[in-house]
Design a protein around this motif. Sequence first.
Motif, short mmCIF file in Angstrom:
data_model
loop_
_atom_site.label_atom_id
_atom_site.label_comp_id
_atom_site.label_asym_id
_atom_site.label_seq_id
_atom_site.Cartn_x
_atom_site.Cartn_y
_atom_site.Cartn_z
N PRO A 1 0.83 -1.21 0.00
CA PRO A 1 0.00 0.00 0.00
C PRO A 1 0.86 1.25 0.00
N GLY A 2 0.66 2.09 -0.99
CA GLY A 2 1.49 3.28 -1.11
C GLY A 2 0.70 4.57 -1.16
N PHE A 3 -0.63 4.45 -1.12
CA PHE A 3 -1.47 5.64 -1.24
C PHE A 3 -2.61 5.56 -0.23
N GLY A 4 -3.15 6.72 0.09
CA GLY A 4 -4.26 6.75 1.04
C GLY A 4 -5.44 5.93 0.59
N SER A 5 -5.70 5.91 -0.71
CA SER A 5 -6.84 5.14 -1.22
C SER A 5 -6.60 3.64 -1.08
N ASP A 6 -5.31 3.20 -1.07
CA ASP A 6 -5.01 1.79 -0.82
C ASP A 6 -5.42 1.40 0.60
N VAL A 7 -5.21 2.30 1.53
CA VAL A 7 -5.60 2.04 2.92
C VAL A 7 -7.12 1.93 3.03
N ILE A 8 -7.83 2.80 2.32
CA ILE A 8 -9.30 2.72 2.32
C ILE A 8 -9.75 1.40 1.73
N ALA A 9 -9.12 1.00 0.62
CA ALA A 9 -9.47 -0.27 -0.01
C ALA A 9 -9.22 -1.44 0.94
N ASP A 10 -8.09 -1.41 1.65
CA ASP A 10 -7.80 -2.45 2.63
C ASP A 10 -8.85 -2.49 3.73
N ALA A 11 -9.28 -1.30 4.16
CA ALA A 11 -10.29 -1.23 5.22
C ALA A 11 -11.60 -1.87 4.76
N LEU A 12 -11.97 -1.66 3.51
CA LEU A 12 -13.18 -2.29 2.99
C LEU A 12 -13.06 -3.81 3.00
N ARG A 13 -11.87 -4.30 2.67
CA ARG A 13 -11.67 -5.76 2.69
C ARG A 13 -11.71 -6.30 4.12
N VAL A 14 -11.07 -5.62 5.04
CA VAL A 14 -11.07 -6.07 6.44
C VAL A 14 -12.50 -6.10 6.98
#
Length: 549
Positions: A34-47
């Motif tokens: 994860p290198g961008f803020g939107s990657d973190v949001i995407a990870d949160a949706l998966r979690v």
Amino acid sequence: MTPPPSATARAKANDADPGVARVERPTPAGVNAPGFGSDVIADALRVLDIPYIALTPGASYRGLHDSIVNYLGNTKPQMLLCLHEEAAVAIAHGYAKVTGKAMVTAVHSNVGLMHATMAMFNAWCDRMPVVVLGATGPVDAVKRRPWIDWIHTARDQGALVREYTKWDDPPVATAAPAELVREAAVILKSARQVLLLAGRSSRSTEAWDSRVALAEALNARVVTDLKIGASFPSDHPLYVGSPRAITPDSVEGLKNVDVVLSLDWVDLAGALRSFGPSPSTKVIQISLDHRIHNGWSMDHQGLPPVDLLLSADPDRVVPDLVKEIGKSAKPHAMPSPRGTLDKEPASFTNEHIARALRKALGDRAVTYTHLPLSWDDRWLTFRHPLDYIGSDGGGGVGGGPGISVGAALALKGSGRLPVAICGDGDFLMGVTAVWTAVHYKIPLLYVLANNRSFYNDELHQERMARARNRPIENKWIGQRMADPEVDLAAMGRAQGAVGFGPVTKPADLAGVLEKAIAAVDAGQVAVVDVRVEPGYTAAITAAMTRGAN
């Protein structure tokens, strides 16, 4: 947060579903952290175990779009492309009606949110969980592109929907204090006759069985509401119907009711006003709805006079009441058997649709994902909480097609056939949702009760004409969709569905439905255009035309 899986693992995450999961597979982007803020949001949706995100593309969330595709491999969540934001939210709404779980949608800045507002209001009124990610343009004016970023950025974007959304936390199932449960049980056990209003409920079979056990312990007359999902078996001896208005004419024995038990009934104040219980009648309300009431639209309806309020989830309280009440000690009068509609309608009506569906479907498991306003509850039998998931919640025309797609998505692999019976106006306003169902291989049967009119408003114009002593013959003007009549089967085919009809004769309907059902069983979306005559049942017409202007 756990390390991100490889692109290959992400791509295979949803392979268990041969339909939806194999659509729109991205070229693997390789292992990437994860290198961008939107990657973190995407990870949160998966979690959070979000399976899908329904969206109409927009530049304001292009970063999240990229993260879902190239960082997550378009799995968990997988994007569902929709042709209108209202359809995206409606699909999430329908998914929640079956599963009780929130799906995510994304809407593009203020304009996408404006498109989505009607569907959001429907879900709010239906008390169904939907997560809406509302992107926006650059808040820093220095970073805005000329023209477009200025008109697509709002200082307070949430103001558009704040009065019918809940921003702070998810709902929590709440039980009632034991002393209040005991108090309610004492009132119920001492009653001569209980009226049980089975309102909003989950699709849980355990909760369904508990409601049946409670009704049987009390020998209570049970009323349900077609605005919401099935909440009680409609062929049970204690069931007395799902009337549009609860009146002494529509529900047997109301004059003898001395206790009303409301299980989160929609508009309890209106129901009490309609049948006018005696001053000595006690009212018990079990609901959490008051926790989200506000004064913007007052969709919570009037505030009812209640003798005992249990601020709790009815599904949590009913089993406790069953234990507390035990077996009923005194016999109660049973309602008369419900009358059946054996007489063939004179003209081609919605009742013919019900008869033909019963013949074509037999005993197979069916989920009705939508029913039109003019439906009579005696036309179909519901024996399971998934037999019918309710209407659109907010009375917004156009919600039926998208809600049905979301419900059909949630039902994939369940063995149930999803059937949406929609009016022509409802279908035309939401028809683009059909494309999403076809594209993602979500089988679904649409049966369209096409009366070529916004007939609900014809009744309103008739009511005005009678009140003002003007010609009722003019009620059709500005209402009828004729000259030309819209070819709804062709509209379905334009979205990729299999279109049937128009069916203009009752004798032809069963055969057409059999072909349409076969198409759905083969994995397709089928649209059947049934040209019914304008008109409602006498009871519905009376309910809509009575009262003040």
